[in-house]
Design a protein around this motif. Structure first.
Motif, short mmCIF file in Angstrom:
data_model
loop_
_atom_site.label_atom_id
_atom_site.label_comp_id
_atom_site.label_asym_id
_atom_site.label_seq_id
_atom_site.Cartn_x
_atom_site.Cartn_y
_atom_site.Cartn_z
N VAL A 9 0.87 -1.17 0.00
CA VAL A 9 0.00 0.00 0.00
C VAL A 9 0.91 1.22 0.00
CG1 VAL A 9 -1.75 1.30 1.27
CG2 VAL A 9 -1.83 -1.22 1.23
N ALA A 10 0.91 1.96 -1.10
CA ALA A 10 1.76 3.14 -1.20
C ALA A 10 1.32 4.18 -0.17
CB ALA A 10 1.70 3.72 -2.61
N GLU A 21 -0.56 5.75 9.07
CA GLU A 21 0.70 5.98 8.36
C GLU A 21 1.54 7.04 9.06
OE1 GLU A 21 -0.29 6.94 4.32
OE2 GLU A 21 -0.91 4.89 3.86
N ALA A 22 0.89 8.09 9.55
CA ALA A 22 1.61 9.15 10.25
C ALA A 22 2.27 8.62 11.52
CB ALA A 22 0.67 10.31 10.57
N ARG A 23 1.57 7.77 12.27
CA ARG A 23 2.15 7.17 13.48
C ARG A 23 3.35 6.29 13.13
NH1 ARG A 23 -3.20 5.88 15.08
NH2 ARG A 23 -2.72 3.67 14.97
N GLY A 29 10.46 6.70 11.05
CA GLY A 29 11.17 7.61 10.15
C GLY A 29 10.73 7.47 8.71
N ARG A 30 10.02 6.41 8.41
CA ARG A 30 9.51 6.15 7.06
C ARG A 30 8.53 5.00 7.13
NH1 ARG A 30 12.55 2.04 3.70
NH2 ARG A 30 13.56 0.70 5.23
N ILE A 31 7.89 4.73 6.01
CA ILE A 31 7.02 3.56 5.93
C ILE A 31 7.74 2.56 5.03
CG2 ILE A 31 4.75 2.67 5.29
CD1 ILE A 31 3.64 5.45 5.94
N VAL A 37 3.25 -3.45 3.15
CA VAL A 37 2.49 -4.69 3.00
C VAL A 37 1.53 -4.86 4.17
CG1 VAL A 37 2.67 -7.22 2.94
CG2 VAL A 37 4.19 -5.82 1.52
N LEU A 38 2.01 -4.61 5.39
CA LEU A 38 1.16 -4.74 6.57
C LEU A 38 -0.05 -3.81 6.52
CD1 LEU A 38 3.89 -5.03 9.32
CD2 LEU A 38 2.14 -6.76 8.82
N LEU A 39 0.07 -2.67 5.86
CA LEU A 39 -1.05 -1.72 5.77
C LEU A 39 -2.27 -2.30 5.05
CD1 LEU A 39 0.86 1.61 5.21
CD2 LEU A 39 -0.76 1.14 7.07
#
Length: 176
Positions: A9-10, A21-23, A29-31, A37-39
């Protein structure tokens, strides 16, 4: 390694995931590709993040010892993405590059040079849990003599958690 078996998931692609995503980005420091994938499952990524944040940031294990476990699990499970992701943490935790290089090669713990007192016993636990699941009394006894119950739980949880991580990465072909 081939492409991931599950579409990542981009970041920013699903507005309903923005807060999550923000958390993750604030904590990591990044996703990373793993979290992308976990998203696909907000419930799983939330639980994953909570547990692994506790393992990485809230236990009393010294960073070097934690990273020793993680690198060993990654080597035993054939998870190079996990290994490489933790090399900077291992270096920051005081692990010498020579030990990291030796861990990458995967010799038996007795063959590793540069271990600090107690680390060979932790590697024996890591090997037993990762390879056989069952931990023989002969492996556990030296740790019991050295560690209190909290330390034993934290060591065991770290080995177990990073086995989960590497097995997820390998099964879904996540990483480079």
């Amino acid at each position: 390694m081939s492409a991931s078996r599950v579409a990542p998931v981009a970041p920013g692609a699903r507005p309903e995931l923005a807060a999550l995503e923000a958390r993750i980005a604030a904590a990591r420091g990044r996703i990373s590709p793993l979290y992308q994938v976990l998203l696909n499952s907000p419930a799983v990524v939330e639980g994953w993040e909570a547990m692994l944040t506790a393992i990485r940031q809230k236990t009393a294990l010294p960073p070097r010892l934690r990273e020793l476990i993680i690198l060993r699990v990654a080597t035993l499970n054939g998870a190079p993405y996990e290994f490489e992701a933790h090399v900077p943490h291992a270096l920051a935790g005081g692990m010498p590059q020579a030990l990291i290089d030796a861990l990458r090669e995967g010799p038996a713990p007795a063959g590793l040079r540069g271990l600090e007192p107690g680390e060979a016993e932790v590697l024996a636990l890591t090997d037993a849990m990762t390879r056989d699941i069952e931990v023989p009394d002969a492996v556990f006894a030296p740790l019991r003599a050295r560690c209190d119950d909290t330390q034993l739980v934290e060591l065991t949880a770290t080995v177990a958690a990073y086995n989960m991580v590497s097995r997820f990465l390998v099964a879904l072909h996540v990483g480079h």
